[in-house]
Design a protein around this motif. Structure first.
Motif, mmCIF file in Angstrom:
data_model
loop_
_atom_site.group_PDB
_atom_site.id
_atom_site.type_symbol
_atom_site.label_atom_id
_atom_site.label_comp_id
_atom_site.label_asym_id
_atom_site.label_seq_id
_atom_site.Cartn_x
_atom_site.Cartn_y
_atom_site.Cartn_z
ATOM 1 N N GLN A 261 0.827 -1.209 0.000
ATOM 2 C CA GLN A 261 0.000 0.000 0.000
ATOM 3 C C GLN A 261 0.860 1.257 0.000
ATOM 4 O OE1 GLN A 261 -2.355 -0.559 3.499
ATOM 5 N NE2 GLN A 261 -3.788 -1.965 2.509
ATOM 6 N N ILE A 262 1.986 1.221 0.684
ATOM 7 C CA ILE A 262 2.884 2.379 0.714
ATOM 8 C C ILE A 262 3.395 2.658 -0.692
ATOM 9 C CG2 ILE A 262 5.138 3.189 1.539
ATOM 10 C CD1 ILE A 262 4.461 1.702 4.194
ATOM 11 N N GLY A 263 3.699 1.591 -1.424
ATOM 12 C CA GLY A 263 4.071 1.750 -2.826
ATOM 13 C C GLY A 263 5.522 2.099 -3.051
ATOM 14 N N GLU A 264 5.758 3.042 -3.940
ATOM 15 C CA GLU A 264 7.100 3.380 -4.414
ATOM 16 C C GLU A 264 8.137 3.613 -3.321
ATOM 17 O OE1 GLU A 264 9.318 6.506 -7.429
ATOM 18 O OE2 GLU A 264 7.149 6.602 -7.197
ATOM 19 N N PRO A 265 7.832 4.310 -2.222
ATOM 20 C CA PRO A 265 8.869 4.518 -1.197
ATOM 21 C C PRO A 265 9.400 3.225 -0.575
ATOM 22 C CG PRO A 265 7.056 6.057 -0.869
ATOM 23 C CD PRO A 265 6.618 5.083 -1.920
ATOM 24 N N ALA A 266 8.651 2.136 -0.657
ATOM 25 C CA ALA A 266 9.073 0.874 -0.052
ATOM 26 C C ALA A 266 9.972 0.051 -0.975
ATOM 27 C CB ALA A 266 7.843 0.044 0.323
ATOM 28 N N ILE A 267 10.014 0.364 -2.238
ATOM 29 C CA ILE A 267 10.683 -0.498 -3.219
ATOM 30 C C ILE A 267 12.172 -0.714 -2.952
ATOM 31 C CG2 ILE A 267 11.329 -0.666 -5.661
ATOM 32 C CD1 ILE A 267 8.438 0.209 -6.286
ATOM 33 N N PRO A 268 12.976 0.312 -2.711
ATOM 34 C CA PRO A 268 14.412 0.041 -2.505
ATOM 35 C C PRO A 268 14.696 -0.911 -1.342
ATOM 36 C CG PRO A 268 14.056 2.378 -2.868
ATOM 37 C CD PRO A 268 12.708 1.748 -2.722
ATOM 38 N N LEU A 269 13.990 -0.766 -0.237
ATOM 39 C CA LEU A 269 14.221 -1.664 0.900
ATOM 40 C C LEU A 269 13.687 -3.067 0.616
ATOM 41 C CD1 LEU A 269 13.725 0.590 4.025
ATOM 42 C CD2 LEU A 269 15.818 -0.462 3.198
ATOM 43 N N LEU A 270 12.621 -3.160 -0.128
ATOM 44 C CA LEU A 270 12.123 -4.486 -0.499
ATOM 45 C C LEU A 270 13.122 -5.204 -1.400
ATOM 46 C CD1 LEU A 270 8.359 -3.689 -1.062
ATOM 47 C CD2 LEU A 270 9.313 -5.262 0.638
ATOM 48 N N VAL A 271 13.706 -4.482 -2.329
ATOM 49 C CA VAL A 271 14.713 -5.081 -3.211
ATOM 50 C C VAL A 271 15.920 -5.535 -2.392
ATOM 51 C CG1 VAL A 271 16.334 -4.595 -5.094
ATOM 52 C CG2 VAL A 271 13.955 -3.889 -5.286
ATOM 53 N N SER A 272 16.270 -4.781 -1.360
ATOM 54 C CA SER A 272 17.407 -5.176 -0.525
ATOM 55 C C SER A 272 17.136 -6.471 0.228
ATOM 56 C CB SER A 272 17.770 -4.060 0.460
ATOM 57 O OG SER A 272 16.825 -3.984 1.516
ATOM 58 N N ARG A 273 15.864 -6.832 0.425
ATOM 59 C CA ARG A 273 15.515 -8.069 1.130
ATOM 60 C C ARG A 273 15.494 -9.278 0.200
ATOM 61 N NH1 ARG A 273 17.582 -7.954 4.893
ATOM 62 N NH2 ARG A 273 16.539 -9.840 5.540
ATOM 63 N N LEU A 274 15.741 -9.098 -1.088
ATOM 64 C CA LEU A 274 15.722 -10.226 -2.021
ATOM 65 C C LEU A 274 16.890 -11.177 -1.788
ATOM 66 C CD1 LEU A 274 14.626 -8.538 -5.374
ATOM 67 C CD2 LEU A 274 13.216 -9.718 -3.664
ATOM 68 N N ASP A 275 17.893 -10.759 -1.014
ATOM 69 C CA ASP A 275 19.047 -11.612 -0.727
ATOM 70 C C ASP A 275 18.903 -12.386 0.584
ATOM 71 O OD1 ASP A 275 20.369 -10.863 -3.043
ATOM 72 O OD2 ASP A 275 21.284 -9.120 -2.084
ATOM 73 N N THR A 276 17.763 -12.319 1.217
ATOM 74 C CA THR A 276 17.586 -13.004 2.494
ATOM 75 C C THR A 276 17.643 -14.521 2.319
ATOM 76 O OG1 THR A 276 16.174 -13.242 4.428
ATOM 77 C CG2 THR A 276 15.050 -13.001 2.322
ATOM 78 N N ALA A 277 18.125 -15.193 3.342
ATOM 79 C CA ALA A 277 18.174 -16.661 3.329
ATOM 80 C C ALA A 277 16.876 -17.266 3.853
ATOM 81 C CB ALA A 277 19.346 -17.150 4.183
ATOM 82 N N ASP A 278 16.029 -16.447 4.462
ATOM 83 C CA ASP A 278 14.755 -16.901 5.014
ATOM 84 C C ASP A 278 13.723 -16.981 3.883
ATOM 85 O OD1 ASP A 278 12.242 -17.137 6.241
ATOM 86 O OD2 ASP A 278 12.753 -15.781 7.891
ATOM 87 N N GLU A 279 13.307 -18.182 3.536
ATOM 88 C CA GLU A 279 12.374 -18.380 2.415
ATOM 89 C C GLU A 279 11.022 -17.700 2.656
ATOM 90 O OE1 GLU A 279 12.867 -19.883 -0.651
ATOM 91 O OE2 GLU A 279 14.979 -19.875 -0.056
ATOM 92 N N TYR A 280 10.559 -17.691 3.886
ATOM 93 C CA TYR A 280 9.290 -17.046 4.222
ATOM 94 C C TYR A 280 9.390 -15.535 4.011
ATOM 95 C CZ TYR A 280 5.292 -15.532 7.056
ATOM 96 O OH TYR A 280 4.136 -14.938 7.492
#
Length: 177
Positions: free
Chosen positions: A101-120
């Protein structure tokens, strides 16, 4: 010393003592003799209690604080709610939905979480990224291009969905750099 000075401390003391006696905590409820309090249900929900699920830190100074908070809650498996009623209960992933819902401002931090080892956490980060990339203001600038995932909310699809998200980031990541 004035004759009124001596009684004033005594009056303050009496009022304080009476005020303290007037405030009582309620007596604990007890079951009548012979009755036993019912035991809690055997299958207690592992979810966060309702007031805690929707609790927000009180000192958000902007959308960035909100994004950081919900990013920190992505991996919390208890941070879910349900919708759809008793007949068709469905999980509501609070952090992912709010980041979407927040949208565009959340994108950079979401992309940074793509390297997480936690599948969930990865599953929810991908889902939130898909939602956030559909921010109407952003889609106007990307020509309607958003993160299109195959099967969403499935840990088995994480690798395929991560590749789709990274390809989208390659095309549009320059907007946040």
């Amino acid at each position: 010393m004035s004759p009124w000075m001596l009684p004033l401390p005594c009056v303050v003391l009496v009022v304080s003592l009476l005020g303290g006696c007037a405030v009582r905590s309620p007596a604990p409820a007890t079951a009548p003799a012979g009755e036993v309090d019912p035991a809690p249900p055997a299958e207690a929900s592992p979810r966060v209690p309702v007031p805690d699920r929707h609790w927000l830190p009180p000192l958000f100074t902007g959308v960035e604080d909100e994004v950081h908070y919900f990013i920190s809650r992505l991996a919390d498996r208890r941070f879910v709610d349900t919708y759809g009623g008793a007949e068709h209960p469905r999980p509501w992933y609070i952090a992912a939905e709010r980041l979407g819902q927040i949208g565009e401002p959340a994108i950079p931090l979401l992309v940074s979480r793509l390297d997480t080892a936690d599948e969930y956490e990865l599953m929810l980060a991908l889902y939130a990224l898909m939602l956030a990339s559909q921010d109407p203001r952003l889609m106007a600038r990307t020509g309607g291009d958003y993160v299109e995932l195959g099967r969403v909310l499935s840990e088995e699809s994480n690798a395929e969905n991560r590749a789709a998200a990274e390809a989208w980031w390659q095309r549009h990541g320059w907007r946040w750099q």
